[in-house]
Design an enzyme around this catalytic site. Sequence first.
Site, PDB file in Angstrom:
ATOM      1  N   GLU A 113       0.838  -1.196   0.000  1.00 32.60           N
ATOM      2  CA  GLU A 113       0.000   0.000   0.000  1.00 32.60           C
ATOM      3  C   GLU A 113       0.878   1.253   0.000  1.00 32.60           C
ATOM      4  OE1 GLU A 113      -2.362   0.147   3.546  1.00 32.60           O
ATOM      5  OE2 GLU A 113      -3.006   2.212   3.228  1.00 32.60           O
ATOM      6  N   ASP A 147      -1.310  -1.300   5.817  1.00 30.48           N
ATOM      7  CA  ASP A 147      -1.308  -0.804   7.193  1.00 30.48           C
ATOM      8  C   ASP A 147      -2.287  -1.594   8.047  1.00 30.48           C
ATOM      9  OD1 ASP A 147       0.475   1.119   6.457  1.00 30.48           O
ATOM     10  OD2 ASP A 147      -1.026   2.712   6.215  1.00 30.48           O
ATOM     11  N   ASP A 191      -4.673  -0.814   9.852  1.00 24.51           N
ATOM     12  CA  ASP A 191      -5.784   0.047  10.268  1.00 24.51           C
ATOM     13  C   ASP A 191      -6.986  -0.177   9.352  1.00 24.51           C
ATOM     14  OD1 ASP A 191      -5.139   1.243   7.898  1.00 24.51           O
ATOM     15  OD2 ASP A 191      -4.449   3.128   8.766  1.00 24.51           O
ATOM     16  N   ASP A 240      -8.245   1.580   6.884  1.00 22.32           N
ATOM     17  CA  ASP A 240      -7.946   1.748   5.459  1.00 22.32           C
ATOM     18  C   ASP A 240      -7.213   0.531   4.907  1.00 22.32           C
ATOM     19  OD1 ASP A 240      -9.175   4.071   4.939  1.00 22.32           O
ATOM     20  OD2 ASP A 240      -7.367   5.340   5.008  1.00 22.32           O
TER      21      ASP A 240
END
Length: 663
Positions: free
Chosen positions: A447, A525, A527, A529
Amino acid sequence: MKENESTSVAGQYSADSIQVLEGLEAVRKRPSMYIGDVGSRGLHHLVYEVVDNSIDEAMGGYCTDIDVTINPDNSVTVEDNGRGIPTGMHEKEGRSALEVVLTVLHAGGKFSKDSYKVSGGLHGVGVSCVNALSAHLTAEIHRDGQKFIQEFEKGIPMYPVKVIGDSDRTGTIITFKPDSEIFSASTTYNYDILATRLRELAYLNKGITLTLTDLRDNNGDTENSNSDDSDPTSQKETFHSELGLLEFVKYLDGTREKLTEKPIYLESDKTGIPIEIAMQYNNGFSENIHSYVNNINTIEGGTHLSGFRRGLTTTLKNFADKNGMLSKLKFEIDAADFREGLTAIISVRVAEPQFEGQTKTKLGNSDVMAAVSQATTVALDNYLEENPKDARNIIDKVILAATARHAARKARELVQRKTVMSGSGLPGKLADCSDRDPTKCELFLVEGDSAGGTAKTGRDRNFQAILPLRGKILNVEKAMEHKVFESEEIRNIYTALGVTIGTEDDSKGLNISKLRYHKVIIMTDADVDGSHIDTLILTFFFRYMQDLIKNGYVYIATPPLYLVRKGKQEQYCWTEEDRKEAIELIGKGKESGLHVQRYKGLGEMNAIQLWDTTMDPGTRFLKQINIDNAAEADRIFSMLMGDEVPPRREFIETHAKYAKIDA
Ligand code: 0RA
């Protein structure tokens, strides 16, 4: 089934006993040959095997209820209200029929007519396999006004069957505890996996009631069951379907917008091959056809699937031609156009199924093809004649699909052409590895360019390649095919992987024979997202490169959530429990004086840290993606990524304890 030609009764008994021990030993020595593997799949397969026997009893009309219970110690009880396995002495074998069923490989057929049992393949290996692979198994039989019991250890009887009381019912109750010597990775059952299979069985065998009860404190969702704040509520679900596949299709297609009022449904037994089919068109772009033979999901398809496709194509084409609906079309309609936006389930019962293919899930019996094709044609013809409005909607959809496919042809060729690539023919953004042996090579889909840069520095360039992706890739669930192939990020994935697609109208002709990496690792990540990007990439793989997932080539990297440090001592943590443990260990229980760093993204790690925690094969944790249940995976992807928002929220809320949601 062996025919034993011994002369004396005693001699025969001992010869049979030796054969039993040899049989059990064979299963314990090579369990994978009998149940597929000794990982999660094999573990759950034990339950399916026992339930299958009760289903057979129900198919014979002798049983209505099957109750599965996960006990606190991770043993499983399967109870039915059938006739009960016979407990009488089996003359030739010198022991009870019950003992024979539970100790002799493939003995099931000796006593029941076993009409739709599966020879070979994964199912139908018999309860004796489950017994052999269990540390302990108890069979409780209710029959002839009495209650019988017999217990086993690793498949060996502890004593002959005995009467332990009276009974006013009939039925079989099997409780088994998988042997941790065999299932060394884990013997913890997953509620959702069992629930999905029992739900599927309820739809495939209408009228039967199946229940699943979980009596464990933490419902098995953590490996360390010593946490004292667990919720002691038990979980229970009942699965029952009166309308069978008709309801299954509605369940699978729940969040899609339908083109017809209700599913098209047929049941037929004209050729002596029982066939049940339900299908419904939606306004989506994917083809979701799930096929079953004797309750087994035939993921490789076979003659029943070919028969259905043939019946569907010819019937719809003839109908459209006859009504002049295709006269304006200037190009050929492809067979695949008739299946875009189609959800269908085909279930057939075949007395002696021949299974072929890599995973033995491809039906080979040639007579099934014509039977299914004919049944499909008859039912569909009637439906189209009786429902002209639906018929019009379906043909319009087919024409739309054909037009889009025609337009997508150019876009598909783009994927194959070397436009955005460097001299090597590979994407310019790809940092390739030097090794050329695909079995040794890994591709990280990362990402963002910044994390991509860190990964490039931190990797072992011999076998690890990096392809940075710019933020969120296209949601393929909502996009028409040509949009997918026009996306630069997606084209980069195709060319980096060395995966090609047919440029002819059959776009699904995926070719992974030149795949350049046997590990494709999604690294995002930790998280919300990141999870979203994981889901987008997985949706793409699921819809467009399913073979990659089926071959076990797709993984998700798991970066740590915390670093706990004091002076030179440091420890990475992947969960809250890890963090507590680290504080206990390094800080002697106190957080003061400790440096606890929360990693919000890959970008916060330097190259060495990223290698140490997430990329080094010696220390990292990779999650391998597999499709446990194709129908359920299809449903979840359509729900998570489709256009109806409310069901998505409901899903996230009910699965909140699994979802990684940032505080
Ligand atoms: C053979 C014969 C009979 C019943 C069964 C097998 C049987 C097996 C299982 C396994 C799980 N539940 C089961 N229920 C029944 C019945 C023979 C008879 O009563 O005539």
